[in-house]
Enzyme design. Structure first.
Site, PDB file in Angstrom:
ATOM      1  CG  ASP A 125      -2.188   1.027   0.809  1.00 31.77           C
ATOM      2  OD1 ASP A 125      -2.020   1.673  -0.085  1.00 31.77           O
ATOM      3  OD2 ASP A 125      -3.291   0.689   1.576  1.00 31.77           O
TER       4      ASP A 125
HETATM    5  C1  BGC Z   1      -5.132   3.428   0.293  1.00 26.83           C
HETATM    6  C2  BGC Z   1      -5.272   2.363  -0.985  1.00 26.83           C
HETATM    7  C3  BGC Z   1      -5.079   2.873  -2.260  1.00 26.83           C
HETATM    8  C4  BGC Z   1      -3.840   3.590  -2.319  1.00 26.83           C
HETATM    9  C5  BGC Z   1      -3.561   4.149  -3.878  1.00 26.83           C
HETATM   10  C6  BGC Z   1      -3.705   3.964  -0.139  1.00 26.83           C
HETATM   11  O1  BGC Z   1      -3.356   5.111   0.811  1.00 26.83           O
HETATM   12  O2  BGC Z   1      -4.900   2.919   1.467  1.00 26.83           O
HETATM   13  O3  BGC Z   1      -6.514   1.641  -0.784  1.00 26.83           O
HETATM   14  O4  BGC Z   1      -5.139   1.753  -3.064  1.00 26.83           O
HETATM   15  O5  BGC Z   1      -3.614   4.622  -1.382  1.00 26.83           O
HETATM   16  O6  BGC Z   1      -4.529   5.355  -3.929  1.00 26.83           O
END
Ligand code: BGC
Length: 714
Positions: free
Chosen positions: A257
């Site tokens: 993530d």
């Molecule tokens: C979130 C994810 C997301 C990613 C990209 C992160 O902060 O937890 O769910 O896919 O950002 O935007």
């Protein structure tokens, strides 16, 4: 030699590490840190994938640099969070889960994929599959709610919808199951906080949706931010390598993530980026999203002997294989060349989906609205809040096109409509409350539109007190005190704690965030043009002190009893929820009767267990679609079992006064629990099967059946 082998044999270390780097282009902001110079990074060969950029021209421009200006011309993969629609927004996942309709789940994903693919998106960071049982956690909005079976079916439908059976197709995109795993169990409902769970609960509750997504062929999995039992997921060998890869057989890309590899330092399990990169790669994380930890850390980790080049090659191979699966090597511009539009169909689907996700929580005879109403007040800060209707994770939503309740009602009724916001969603001044109440005194009915803003759920949106924000509680009290029939519509990305509103409103509706057609769909329900079908996919508590709150608690030695203080209960609040899992009314009245099983016993090892049948009658005077749930309790087992487990559900269309028989075919594995070594095992003994409209015990019919030991082989 395959394309991947040939490329790999020619790549420098820098080019390999570049392929593992996934960066945000900043068209929308989904995490900390500033804009990066993405074009320069691509040109330098430092980037393998880009997210947060969409639109054919923007995507094609970056792709052109990768293809034409880098030594090997390896194309980029473009990702985006397409959770509940792209330009057209559909209801948020928690709402959509409540339709209990896998066909709808799949169709909205398919439609979103068609739109996003046209905008150059190869890969969505969805479905979000975190089972969530705590309304304080804002990310409950993004997933399928509290139940693992709903999560499994949701996972399958969404992966099928996004990938369309062939992720390389120009109207499909790859699916990323996220966030692996268990973020929904964050301590105290606080986003990013640690998770500590037993192996059994992890396997029974939090992992099944991910296993289902893998079985359905999702091309990627995103490791979660949180730690599980002391090990951050970006470095979790046991869960990523042993469980996801070995046990579930997942061979696609695992990405971190947002900056989660670099955050291993903040977790306190890595000393620096070199350490962090080595830990994550060893755990099986192929792509590092944002944060630059692989770019900086992997060369250092290699030089220090912490990893070998072969470890890097494994990850690069997977990233190249992903690009191959998505068809990007064959045509790097495959998703940006098509300009045709079919927005009309999308809008119809948006309306259908929005209608099918509205939950009628209470109705004291106020709905549908009488045709004789002459003057209706539409009050509250959410009554005409167009920008809030798409909800969280709607970065590509076309702004200014969502229908609000005010728009919808004006179009749906001949009555005179008057409107006052009364107060702001958060903060603000009291002045408007008295004006709004004054207006309400001269009308026949009030539609009171309250709740959260879109940004109050989703990521980084935990709430310690998830009730009505700001002055809305005061507004509600004052409007209700005016004594006019008041229909309250609640907008939220989570169950809200609103016991007084539930008690005092003439009708109460959960509207979640329904997307483009929110207001039209809500007006259709108010006016009786659509008979509500949706149910709650997550329990609504009476008091936030009940959290985590869900129907399937494990049995305990002293179950709550009103007559006995020495039982598992509170001194200052009831234990039962405000609205149970599965709750949701319609304008019809249905009755279940005559629950029966095709047999009272079955042999363990037999290919089929038994059928369960129940009659369902529509006693009302409107056609309806009823959802009937099947729950089970294993009455005596080697370990403590939940007081109820969802095993299936059925949807039945009924004309007025019509009766039908609902049949549930129970496969033997319905009765299994994770036994020794967590292998699914059926233990002999008695099971109680429950059928009803929701998880409230008093509403359930039940019958007992017995599993008999396998007969000896003759
Ligand atoms: C979130 C994810 C997301 C990613 C990209 C992160 O902060 O937890 O769910 O896919 O950002 O935007």
């Amino acid at each position: 030699m395959s394309r991947i082998d040939s490329l790999l044999s020619r790549m420098t270390l820098e080019e390999k590490v570049g392929q593992l780097n996934l960066v945000s282009a900043g068209q929308t902001v989904t995490g900390p840190s500033g804009a990066e110079d993405v074009a320069a990074g691509v040109r330098a060969g430092d980037i393998g994938g880009v997210f947060n950029v969409w639109g054919a021209d923007a995507v094609a421009a970056l792709q052109k640099i990768a293809v034409e200006e880098t030594r090997l011309g390896i194309p980029l993969v473009f990702g985006l969070d397409v959770l509940h629609g792209h330009a057209t927004t559909f209801p948020i996942p928690l709402a959509e889960a409540g339709s209990f309709d896998p066909g709808l789940w799949e169709r909205t994903a398919r439609a979103a994929a068609r739109e996003a693919a046209r905008d150059g998106i190869d890969l969505t960071f969805a479905p979000m599959l975190d089972v969530a049982r705590d309304p304080r956690w804002g990310r409950i909005a993004e997933g399928p709610g509290e139940d693992p079976l709903v999560g499994e079916r949701f996972a399958r439908a969404k992966v099928r919808g996004f990938q369309g059976g062939d992720p390389s197709s120009t109207d499909a995109m790859g699916a990323t199951a996220k966030h692996f795993c268990a973020g929904g169990a964050a301590q105290a409902g606080r986003d990013y906080a640690a998770v500590d769970l037993s192996e059994r609960i992890l396997r029974e509750i939090y992992l099944p949706p991910f296993r289902a997504a893998v079985e359905e062929g999702c091309v990627a999995v995103m490791a979660a931010f949180n730690s599980v039992a002391g090990v951050p997921m970006a470095a979790n060998v046991r869960l990523l390598r042993d469980c996801l890869r070995r046990e579930f057989g997942f061979d696609g890309v695992i990405m971190s993530d947002y900056a989660a590899v670099a955050e291993l330092v903040a977790h306190g399990v890595a000393a620096d980026l070199c350490d962090a990169a080595a830990l994550a790669l060893k755990a099986g994380v192929d792509m590092d999203m944002a944060g630059g930890a692989y770019l900086q850390g992997l060369p250092a980790a290699l030089a220090a002997g912490r990893i070998g080049e072969a470890d890097i090659d494994v990850a690069v191979r997977r990233v190249l294989a992903l690009k191959e699966k998505l068809g990007i090597f064959d045509d790097p511009y495959r998703r940006v060349g098509r300009r045709e539009r079919n927005a009309g169909d999308q809008r119809d689907l948006a309306l259908e989906a929005a209608r099918r996700c509205i939950v009628l929580l209470e109705n004291r005879g106020a709905l549908p609205l009488s045709r004789n109403l002459r003057r209706i007040a539409v009050v509250g800060p959410l009554a005409d809040a167009q920008d809030e209707m798409p909800g969280p994770w709607s970065g590509a939503a076309r702004v200014g096109r969502c229908a609000t309740v005010l728009d919808g009602l004006r179009a749906a009724t001949d009555a005179e409509i008057v409107h006052h916001a009364g107060c702001a969603i958060e903060g603000g001044e009291r002045g408007g409350i008295a004006e709004a109440v004054e207006m309400c005194r001269s009308v026949d009915a009030v539609i009171l539109c309250l709740g959260e803003s879109a940004g109050m759920s989703g990521e980084a949106a935990s709430r310690a007190s998830p009730g009505l924000p700001g002055l809305q509680g005061e507004l509600a009290e004052a409007v209700l005190a005016a004594g006019v029939a008041t229909i309250t519509i609640l907008f939220s990305g989570r169950p809200l704690v609103v016991p007084r509103l539930a008690e005092r409103s003439s009708a109460l509706i959960a509207a979640w965030f329904l997307g483009d057609e929110a207001g039209t769909a809500l007006a259709d329900v108010l006016a009786g043009r659509f008979n509500p079908v949706a149910r709650l996919a997550a329990t609504w508590p009476r008091d936030i002190g009940q959290a985590p709150v869900y129907y399937g608690a494990l049995a305990c030695g002293r179950p709550p009893s009103a007559d006995d203080p020495f039982t598992s209960r509170y001194l200052d609040a009831p234990t039962d929820p405000l609205f149970a899992f599965g709750h949701g009314l319609s304008f019809a009245r249905t009755r279940l009767s005559n629950l029966r099983a095709s047999a009272g016993t079955f042999h363990i090892g037999a290919p089929v267990a038994l059928d369960l049948l129940v009659d369902i009658m529509n006693e009302g005077n409107v056609a309806t679609q009823e959802t009937t749930f099947l729950f089970m309790r294993d009455l005596v087992a080697s370990v403590v079992r939940p007081v109820l487990e969802l095993k299936d559900w059925a949807k039945t269309d009924l004309e007025p006064m019509e009766t039908k028989t609902v049949r549930f075919a129970l496969a033997p594995d319905t009765f299994a629990l994770p036994g020794a070594g967590f292998v699914p095992t059926i233990e002999p003994g008695e099971f109680e099967l429950f059928v009803g409209p929701n998880a409230e015990r008093t509403r359930l019919l039940s019958i007992r059946v017995r599993a008999l030991p396998a007969p000896p082989l003759s």
